[in-house]
Motif scaffolding. Structure first.
Motif, PDB file in Angstrom:
ATOM      1  N   TRP A  56     -31.691   3.652  10.186  1.00 49.53           N
ATOM      2  CA  TRP A  56     -33.081   3.471  10.146  1.00 49.53           C
ATOM      3  C   TRP A  56     -33.447   2.776   9.232  1.00 49.53           C
ATOM      4  O   TRP A  56     -33.567   2.610   8.039  1.00 49.53           O
ATOM      5  CB  TRP A  56     -33.683   5.045   9.775  1.00 49.53           C
ATOM      6  CG  TRP A  56     -35.209   5.017   9.954  1.00 49.53           C
ATOM      7  CD1 TRP A  56     -36.118   4.556   9.292  1.00 49.53           C
ATOM      8  CD2 TRP A  56     -35.684   5.772  11.318  1.00 49.53           C
ATOM      9  NE1 TRP A  56     -37.383   4.764  10.155  1.00 49.53           N
ATOM     10  CE2 TRP A  56     -37.064   5.405  11.052  1.00 49.53           C
ATOM     11  CE3 TRP A  56     -35.139   6.274  12.272  1.00 49.53           C
ATOM     12  CZ2 TRP A  56     -37.929   6.039  12.092  1.00 49.53           C
ATOM     13  CZ3 TRP A  56     -36.034   6.690  13.523  1.00 49.53           C
ATOM     14  CH2 TRP A  56     -37.394   6.394  13.394  1.00 49.53           C
ATOM     15  N   ALA A  58     -36.111   0.565   8.192  1.00 50.48           N
ATOM     16  CA  ALA A  58     -37.683   0.390   8.153  1.00 50.48           C
ATOM     17  C   ALA A  58     -38.257   0.884   6.942  1.00 50.48           C
ATOM     18  O   ALA A  58     -37.814   2.144   6.419  1.00 50.48           O
ATOM     19  CB  ALA A  58     -38.241   0.878   9.210  1.00 50.48           C
ATOM     20  N   TYR A  87     -40.038   3.717  15.392  1.00 50.79           N
ATOM     21  CA  TYR A  87     -40.301   3.660  13.891  1.00 50.79           C
ATOM     22  C   TYR A  87     -41.938   4.244  13.524  1.00 50.79           C
ATOM     23  O   TYR A  87     -42.417   4.569  12.445  1.00 50.79           O
ATOM     24  CB  TYR A  87     -40.260   2.413  13.240  1.00 50.79           C
ATOM     25  CG  TYR A  87     -38.949   1.746  13.325  1.00 50.79           C
ATOM     26  CD1 TYR A  87     -37.998   2.492  12.445  1.00 50.79           C
ATOM     27  CD2 TYR A  87     -38.376   0.958  14.083  1.00 50.79           C
ATOM     28  CE1 TYR A  87     -36.758   2.224  12.444  1.00 50.79           C
ATOM     29  CE2 TYR A  87     -37.055   0.676  14.363  1.00 50.79           C
ATOM     30  CZ  TYR A  87     -36.176   1.259  13.245  1.00 50.79           C
ATOM     31  OH  TYR A  87     -34.921   0.797  13.187  1.00 50.79           O
TER      32      TYR A  87
END
Length: 126
Positions: A56, A58, A87
């Motif tokens: 992930w 972000a 996201y």
């Protein structure tokens, strides 16, 4: 009732299966996630959670644990399903790449791309 259930695969432990026929393109599961900061991921690598997390990338987050059935899909280099990270909603969306028959195991490619045959951290059976 949902589209999927879990049972012992007799090969890889628990897996996710379809309750009924699923059409190509159909959403199978929407899994909310618990996010881990990059510095927290170092601690997780030595735990059982490291076998269940997703990348992930972000906002300083490094990885995510998918809730619901999300972290229970098994890997295949010939998957019948795929996923993408949303996201904005903090969810992983799983969808069918091909038609899936009732009681068929639903498998994804852990590399994130359905055609990516890159090395994984375990021996791939199929």
């Amino acid at each position: 009732m949902g589209l999927i259930y879990t049972k012992d695969t007799k090969k890889y432990g628990r897996g996710v299966y379809s309750k009924s026929d699923i059409r190509a393109g159909q959403v199978i599961e929407i899994s909310p996630v618990i996010l881990f900061l990059k510095e927290e991921s170092e601690y997780i690598k030595d735990t059982i959670i490291s076998s269940y997390w997703f990348n992930w990338q972000a906002n300083n987050f490094d990885s995510a644990l998918a809730l619901g059935y999300g972290s229970l899909f098994n890997h295949s280099y010939t998957p019948n399903a795929a996923f993408y990270n949303n996201y904005d909603s903090l969810e992983i969306i799983f969808y069918a790449l091909s038609n899936i028959k009732a009681n068929e195991e639903i498998v994804i490619n852990y590399n994130g791309n359905s055609t990516d045959k890159s090395f994984l951290w375990f021996d791939v059976i199929n």
